[in-house]
Design a protein around this motif. Structure first.
Motif, PDB file in Angstrom:
ATOM      1  N   PHE A  95      11.893   2.887  -9.662  1.00 19.97           N
ATOM      2  CA  PHE A  95      11.982   4.182  -8.952  1.00 19.97           C
ATOM      3  C   PHE A  95      11.056   4.158  -7.632  1.00 19.97           C
ATOM      4  CE2 PHE A  95      14.558   5.350 -12.317  1.00 19.97           C
ATOM      5  CZ  PHE A  95      15.615   6.245 -12.045  1.00 19.97           C
ATOM      6  N   THR A  96       9.849   3.320  -8.030  1.00 27.04           N
ATOM      7  CA  THR A  96       8.940   3.285  -6.768  1.00 27.04           C
ATOM      8  C   THR A  96       9.497   2.749  -5.567  1.00 27.04           C
ATOM      9  OG1 THR A  96       7.090   2.937  -8.443  1.00 27.04           O
ATOM     10  CG2 THR A  96       6.630   2.022  -6.116  1.00 27.04           C
ATOM     11  N   LYS A  97      10.629   1.726  -5.792  1.00 26.89           N
ATOM     12  CA  LYS A  97      11.092   0.791  -4.625  1.00 26.89           C
ATOM     13  C   LYS A  97      12.102   2.026  -3.952  1.00 26.89           C
ATOM     14  CE  LYS A  97      12.527  -2.355  -7.100  1.00 26.89           C
ATOM     15  NZ  LYS A  97      13.322  -3.889  -7.627  1.00 26.89           N
ATOM     16  N   ALA A  98      12.824   2.631  -5.164  1.00 24.74           N
ATOM     17  CA  ALA A  98      13.824   3.528  -4.489  1.00 24.74           C
ATOM     18  C   ALA A  98      13.383   4.643  -3.702  1.00 24.74           C
ATOM     19  CB  ALA A  98      14.773   4.081  -5.709  1.00 24.74           C
ATOM     20  N   LYS A  99      11.956   5.209  -4.354  1.00 21.66           N
ATOM     21  CA  LYS A  99      11.430   6.315  -3.612  1.00 21.66           C
ATOM     22  C   LYS A  99      10.916   5.896  -2.047  1.00 21.66           C
ATOM     23  CE  LYS A  99       9.884   8.673  -7.700  1.00 21.66           C
ATOM     24  NZ  LYS A  99       8.774   8.694  -8.524  1.00 21.66           N
ATOM     25  N   PHE A 100      10.594   4.635  -2.009  1.00 19.16           N
ATOM     26  CA  PHE A 100       9.838   4.034  -0.806  1.00 19.16           C
ATOM     27  C   PHE A 100      11.276   4.085   0.252  1.00 19.16           C
ATOM     28  CE2 PHE A 100       9.345   0.276   1.724  1.00 19.16           C
ATOM     29  CZ  PHE A 100       8.456   0.564   2.501  1.00 19.16           C
ATOM     30  N   SER A 140      11.920  -9.440  -1.639  1.00 22.47           N
ATOM     31  CA  SER A 140      11.261  -8.711  -2.752  1.00 22.47           C
ATOM     32  C   SER A 140      11.992  -7.406  -3.421  1.00 22.47           C
ATOM     33  CB  SER A 140      10.164  -7.822  -2.244  1.00 22.47           C
ATOM     34  OG  SER A 140       9.191  -8.995  -1.674  1.00 22.47           O
ATOM     35  N   GLY A 141      13.237  -7.520  -3.248  1.00 21.46           N
ATOM     36  CA  GLY A 141      14.195  -6.122  -3.865  1.00 21.46           C
ATOM     37  C   GLY A 141      13.864  -4.694  -3.289  1.00 21.46           C
ATOM     38  N   LEU A 142      13.319  -4.787  -2.217  1.00 19.22           N
ATOM     39  CA  LEU A 142      13.179  -3.626  -1.650  1.00 19.22           C
ATOM     40  C   LEU A 142      14.302  -3.246  -0.376  1.00 19.22           C
ATOM     41  CD1 LEU A 142       9.272  -3.755  -0.602  1.00 19.22           C
ATOM     42  CD2 LEU A 142      10.325  -2.544  -2.415  1.00 19.22           C
ATOM     43  N   GLN A 143      14.484  -2.025  -0.148  1.00 19.26           N
ATOM     44  CA  GLN A 143      15.465  -1.546   0.939  1.00 19.26           C
ATOM     45  C   GLN A 143      14.678  -1.721   2.094  1.00 19.26           C
ATOM     46  OE1 GLN A 143      16.919   2.406  -0.255  1.00 19.26           O
ATOM     47  NE2 GLN A 143      18.295   1.376  -1.809  1.00 19.26           N
ATOM     48  N   ILE A 144      15.695  -1.819   3.213  1.00 21.71           N
ATOM     49  CA  ILE A 144      15.346  -2.208   4.415  1.00 21.71           C
ATOM     50  C   ILE A 144      15.408  -1.008   5.646  1.00 21.71           C
ATOM     51  CG2 ILE A 144      15.219  -4.750   4.322  1.00 21.71           C
ATOM     52  CD1 ILE A 144      17.735  -4.932   6.054  1.00 21.71           C
ATOM     53  N   ILE A 203      11.836   5.556   4.017  1.00 23.76           N
ATOM     54  CA  ILE A 203      11.995   4.920   5.172  1.00 23.76           C
ATOM     55  C   ILE A 203      13.434   4.866   5.952  1.00 23.76           C
ATOM     56  CG2 ILE A 203       9.907   3.518   5.163  1.00 23.76           C
ATOM     57  CD1 ILE A 203      12.010   0.997   4.265  1.00 23.76           C
ATOM     58  N   LYS A 204      14.485   5.783   4.989  1.00 25.58           N
ATOM     59  CA  LYS A 204      15.895   5.912   5.131  1.00 25.58           C
ATOM     60  C   LYS A 204      16.294   4.367   5.034  1.00 25.58           C
ATOM     61  CE  LYS A 204      15.915  10.328   7.794  1.00 25.58           C
ATOM     62  NZ  LYS A 204      16.428  10.977   9.184  1.00 25.58           N
ATOM     63  N   GLY A 205      15.792   3.627   3.931  1.00 25.69           N
ATOM     64  CA  GLY A 205      16.403   2.320   4.117  1.00 25.69           C
ATOM     65  C   GLY A 205      17.644   2.250   3.369  1.00 25.69           C
ATOM     66  N   THR A 206      18.330   0.953   3.341  1.00 26.94           N
ATOM     67  CA  THR A 206      19.717   0.738   3.054  1.00 26.94           C
ATOM     68  C   THR A 206      19.469  -0.710   2.094  1.00 26.94           C
ATOM     69  OG1 THR A 206      20.526  -0.490   4.878  1.00 26.94           O
ATOM     70  CG2 THR A 206      21.117   1.781   4.682  1.00 26.94           C
ATOM     71  N   LYS A 207      20.679  -0.865   1.220  1.00 30.46           N
ATOM     72  CA  LYS A 207      20.611  -2.092   0.682  1.00 30.46           C
ATOM     73  C   LYS A 207      21.279  -3.052   1.541  1.00 30.46           C
ATOM     74  CE  LYS A 207      22.951  -4.028  -3.364  1.00 30.46           C
ATOM     75  NZ  LYS A 207      24.155  -3.836  -4.447  1.00 30.46           N
ATOM     76  N   PRO A 208      20.486  -4.331   1.743  1.00 27.65           N
ATOM     77  CA  PRO A 208      21.206  -5.469   2.469  1.00 27.65           C
ATOM     78  C   PRO A 208      22.129  -6.016   1.558  1.00 27.65           C
ATOM     79  CG  PRO A 208      18.905  -5.692   1.955  1.00 27.65           C
ATOM     80  CD  PRO A 208      19.084  -4.418   1.307  1.00 27.65           C
ATOM     81  N   LEU A 209      22.982  -6.909   2.251  1.00 31.32           N
ATOM     82  CA  LEU A 209      23.751  -7.764   1.573  1.00 31.32           C
ATOM     83  C   LEU A 209      22.823  -8.881   1.771  1.00 31.32           C
ATOM     84  CD1 LEU A 209      27.210  -7.343   3.687  1.00 31.32           C
ATOM     85  CD2 LEU A 209      26.639  -6.488   1.057  1.00 31.32           C
ATOM     86  N   MET A 210      22.874  -9.982   0.789  1.00 30.42           N
ATOM     87  CA  MET A 210      22.127 -11.203   0.597  1.00 30.42           C
ATOM     88  C   MET A 210      22.956 -12.430   0.671  1.00 30.42           C
ATOM     89  SD  MET A 210      19.216  -9.577   0.643  1.00 30.42           S
ATOM     90  CE  MET A 210      18.182 -10.960   0.499  1.00 30.42           C
ATOM     91  N   GLU A 256       0.925  -1.194  -0.058  1.00 31.65           N
ATOM     92  CA  GLU A 256      -0.077  -0.052   0.110  1.00 31.65           C
ATOM     93  C   GLU A 256       0.815   1.117   0.027  1.00 31.65           C
ATOM     94  OE1 GLU A 256      -2.781  -0.082   3.279  1.00 31.65           O
ATOM     95  OE2 GLU A 256      -3.549  -1.977   2.547  1.00 31.65           O
ATOM     96  N   GLN A 257       1.968   1.346   0.786  1.00 26.14           N
ATOM     97  CA  GLN A 257       2.919   2.423   0.766  1.00 26.14           C
ATOM     98  C   GLN A 257       3.572   2.618  -0.547  1.00 26.14           C
ATOM     99  OE1 GLN A 257       5.333   2.819   4.136  1.00 26.14           O
ATOM    100  NE2 GLN A 257       3.874   2.293   5.725  1.00 26.14           N
ATOM    101  N   LEU A 258       3.994   1.442  -1.179  1.00 26.36           N
ATOM    102  CA  LEU A 258       4.507   1.522  -2.573  1.00 26.36           C
ATOM    103  C   LEU A 258       3.706   2.189  -3.470  1.00 26.36           C
ATOM    104  CD1 LEU A 258       5.960  -1.883  -2.472  1.00 26.36           C
ATOM    105  CD2 LEU A 258       7.531   0.125  -2.685  1.00 26.36           C
ATOM    106  N   HIS A 259       2.305   1.940  -3.545  1.00 24.53           N
ATOM    107  CA  HIS A 259       1.425   2.356  -4.382  1.00 24.53           C
ATOM    108  C   HIS A 259       1.567   4.059  -4.482  1.00 24.53           C
ATOM    109  CE1 HIS A 259      -0.806  -0.502  -6.217  1.00 24.53           C
ATOM    110  NE2 HIS A 259      -1.099  -1.076  -5.203  1.00 24.53           N
ATOM    111  N   GLN A 260       2.178   4.709  -3.251  1.00 22.22           N
ATOM    112  CA  GLN A 260       2.148   6.083  -3.270  1.00 22.22           C
ATOM    113  C   GLN A 260       3.152   6.677  -4.051  1.00 22.22           C
ATOM    114  OE1 GLN A 260       2.361   7.241   0.713  1.00 22.22           O
ATOM    115  NE2 GLN A 260       0.848   5.716   1.560  1.00 22.22           N
TER     116      GLN A 260
END
Length: 785
Positions: free
Chosen positions: A280-285, A357-361, A289-296, A16-20
């Motif tokens: 860019f939707t994922k990047a803006k989200f 899901s490819g989102l930053q955390i 949330i001040k997210g970062t790219k996690p190591l997998m 829902e937040q991603l939709h924004q």
């Protein structure tokens, strides 16, 4: 991925937040379709896509994605032979324009040497359909109206239409302005009925104008009549409109054919722009949330640095360090209700789903997340009235389903395991369930109230206790997770704070067994030790930062000093050379005069004496040295080792090797400073055995050991000035560019006396009070000439 876990962990709220942040319906569709992947390679690729989009936003602040439309249905209609509407053409042209604008945006960034490999590849795959875009805009305007420029035939038809309409209007205007018009017409206006021009005539004058009646008012008193005089003109208008419509249909049909011919390229543009919108939707989200790219990884290892629950407001969420899967694979969290246990479970579960899901955390850089094939969660009140199941029964139905599927590639989250039944049986059941899941190799985090599980972590390898901190003083949880420390009961402390009498509390304590008391004391001790260790760690980090800053400042000051010193040396040598040259010129003049006197007056001066005097003058001229900072290293086959005395060519200073920090760098001690220096900038002097040691007090010059501060607090005035005098001499010999003299604030007498002395000292260039971080007016900072 387990659908129930997705619902339990509220992954739908993340969507829902991603939709924004989507820019088009294409992006919204991609958000609806997003789900956690279980392929490590695919997840890494998705994370790289998000990170690259985040890089663009960080550097540019935006991405031009306006004007994208889902034109797939339009392309399909063109393929099956339909004729597209003008607005469908507008959307196609807009999408082509958006793709072209975004491509130019990325190309400009790449030309500025910004690496964007994923976006570069995607934009290169989109065909350039600028001619088709221009063709559409030549036919249809942005409001969907067909332009006269669509074809020459259409231009001529519309020109005739406008001319005929003008003739009709002119005739009707004359009619409604006639002398009888006011009496016979209901209103002096021209209107349209059935696409024909008419005038409103009163019922009783219907026969006056003749022609055709097209409509009447609701009262029947007014008839809308097409006068006989303009019937022919209206017929001509009708014919022209039919021709116009036929021509428009022909134009739209031809344009639809062109769309069909470019259908494959347009489908590619739509697909890629949908990918880009989603990136860019994922990047803006992630930015929100001040997210970062996690190591997998696929090793089952989770390490979250200062992780926050992504659905809680940032100012309210408490950040926690959470680690699982390396030294231990199971965590048992104990503590009071509303203490944050469930939030911790959801933070781990939701962060994992987002990462897959490819989102930053929402955690700090360096966090690491494992890829799980399945995630199971038993969280919240599972009571089911419809199925006549109690809370305990509903939980057990869920747990049974989990135990049937769980394996070593699973993450399992249990909330209040074993709750809702007899405490003794519930605790035993919880231990048995945890053992079963742990033995299967799954990663487990469980919360519980049962005291029996506090000892569970001590008796099982790979299991660790944890708790949520509770502040007894404020009677509230801090929501801080303490890994390695089991939770303890705070009932007695809370009751006492709330006013329960001591004798009641003492009687209650008497009912507690000795073992329980010892365990509670042990837990209290562990909690205190944990807090002390954390405090000391923070203090140590702060001191380390200050030391690093001090070292950088000193290195900078040393560089400034050596640059200034070399410049002054060269300036002095040039000045001395000029003086000698001037003296030589004067001496030459004197010698010429002497020769002249010898010739004219027979003065007995031998020629070789004149030549010898000239040579002595020439030898007095100094030879200018090259800048010390440009000295090149002398080639030497000497193998350097710790303790060797060397010369640092970049600083023109001697020092001793401390240790080798890399293949090409050494740590060198120069006076009171330690610095990293490249081996090519070192010149060997002598080995450690040959270095003569001298008492520190007898060594002067740049290596003389003297502090950067002089503390005069508590000194008498005369003694203080004596110390200042000696300290300034020592600091000058040590080569310091600036020092600090601490005199305190007090009455100000000592400060004033010291500053008066400093102002008149030969070596002092400037003095000032210390800044806020240097001690303020209690410190005087001295800069040397």
């Amino acid at each position: 991925m387990n659908e129930k876990a997705l619902r339990t962990l509220e992954f739908d709220k993340i969507k829902e937040q991603l939709h924004q942040y989507t820019a088009s319906s294409l992006g919204k569709t991609r958000v609806d379709e997003v789900s956690p992947s279980t392929s490590l390679d695919e997840i890494i690729e998705m994370q790289n896509e998000t990170d690259e989009a985040a890089k663009v936003l960080r550097l540019k602040g935006h991405a031009p994605l306006a004007g994208i439309h889902n034109i797939r249905p339009h392309i399909k209609r063109a393929e099956i032979g339909g004729i597209l509407s003008p607005m469908e053409f507008v959307q196609i042209a807009s999408t082509i324009h958006a793709s072209r604008k975004f491509t130019l945006f990325i190309e400009e960034m790449i030309e500025n040497e910004i690496e964007l490999p994923i976006l570069e590849l995607k934009t290169n795959q989109m065909a350039v359909l600028t001619p088709l875009e221009h063709r559409i805009k030549h036919v249809v305007d942005e409001n969907g109206e067909i332009l006269d420029s669509a074809s020459e035939t259409l231009r001529q038809i519309r020109s005739s239409l406008r001319a005929n309409e003008n003739r009709v209007r002119e005739k009707l205007e004359r009619t409604i302005r006639s002398n009888n018009a006011q009496k016979m017409l209901s209103d002096a206006i021209i209107t349209i009925r059935n696409e024909r021009y008419v005038i409103p005539v009163k019922q009783e004058y219907r026969g006056h104008y003749g022609g055709i009646i097209h409509d009447q008012s609701s009262s029947g008193q007014t008839l809308f009549i097409e006068p006989e005089a303009i019937v022919t003109l209206n017929n001509q208008l009708r014919e022209l409109r039919l021709k116009e419509q036929d021509e428009i249909e022909r134009i739209l049909f031809e344009l639809t054919q062109e769309i069909n011919e470019s259908g494959t390229e347009l489908q590619t543009i739509v697909s890629i722009m949908a990918d880009i919108d989603f990136m860019f939707t994922k990047a803006k989200f992630g930015k929100s949330i001040k997210g970062t790219k996690p190591l997998m990884n696929d090793k089952g290892y989770i390490k979250l640095n200062k992780a926050r629950h992504p659905l809680l407001p940032m100012e309210e969420a408490v950040a926690n360090d959470i680690e699982l899967g390396k030294d231990f694979s199971s965590i048992v969290i104990t503590g009071p209700n509303t203490g944050g246990k469930t939030v911790t479970l959801k933070t781990v579960g939701l962060s994992t789903l987002m990462a897959q899901s490819g989102l930053q955390i929402p955690s700090l850089d360096g966090s690491e997340v494992a890829v799980f094939q399945s995630i199971y969660a038993d969280i919240g009140d599972e009571q089911s009235i419809e199925q006549s199941l109690s809370t305990f029964s509903s939980h057990m139905v869920n747990i049974v389903g989990i135990l049937e599927k769980v394996d070593h590639e699973s993450l399992v989250l249990f909330d209040e395991l074993g709750a809702g039944t007899d405490p003794q049986e519930g605790a035993a059941l919880a231990i048995s369930i945890l053992d079963e899941v742990h033995l299967r190799g799954a990663r487990v985090i469980a919360t519980t109230h049962y005291p029996e599980l506090k000892a569970y972590g001590y008796n099982r390898e790979g299991v660790v206790n944890a708790s949520v901190e509770f502040n007894v003083e404020t009677l509230s949880p801090t929501y801080k997770l303490l890994i390695g420390v089991p939770g303890r009961s705070n009932a007695f402390e809370i009751s006492k704070r709330l006013g329960l009498k001591d004798k009641v509390i003492e009687r209650a304590k008497a009912h507690i067994g000795t073992d329980s008391k010892e365990v509670e004391n042990m837990i209290a001790s562990l909690e205190q030790s944990k807090r002390d260790a954390e405090k000391e760690r923070l203090e140590a980090n702060e001191l380390l930062k200050q030391a690093e800053k001090f070292q950088k400042d000193m290195q900078k000051q040393m560089m400034e000093y050596y640059d200034k010193r070399d410049s002054m040396y060269e300036k002095a040598e040039r000045k001395a050379s000029d003086v000698v040259e001037k003296a030589k010129a004067e001496a030459e003049g004197i010698i010429r005069d002497l020769r002249k006197m010898r010739l004219e007056k027979n003065v007995d001066i031998k020629e070789h004496e004149l030549i010898d005097a000239k040579k002595r003058m020439e030898s007095a001229a100094p030879t200018l040295e090259k800048s010390r900072t440009k000295t090149k290293a002398k080639t030497s086959n000497q193998q350097l080792k710790p303790g060797d005395e060397v010369k640092v060519l970049t600083f023109d200073q001697k020092g001793h090797l401390v240790e080798k920090v890399s293949n090409s760098e050494w740590q060198v001690q120069m006076g009171i400073m330690k610095m990293k220096v490249k081996e090519k900038d070192l010149e060997f002097i002598q080995s450690q055995q040959k270095v003569e040691t001298k008492p520190l007090a007898t060594v002067k010059g740049k290596d003389y050991h003297v502090g950067l501060e002089l503390d005069l607090r508590g000194e008498r005035f005369e003694s203080a000035l004596s110390k200042v005098e000696k300290y300034l001499d020592d600091a000058t010999l040590a080569g310091y560019p600036r020092v600090s003299i601490i005199h305190g604030k007090g009455t100000g007498a000592l400060r004033q006396g010291v500053q008066e002395y400093l102002k008149n000292h030969r070596s002092v260039k400037k003095i000032r009070f210390g800044e806020a971080g240097e001690g303020g007016s209690g410190v005087t900072v001295v800069e040397f000439k």
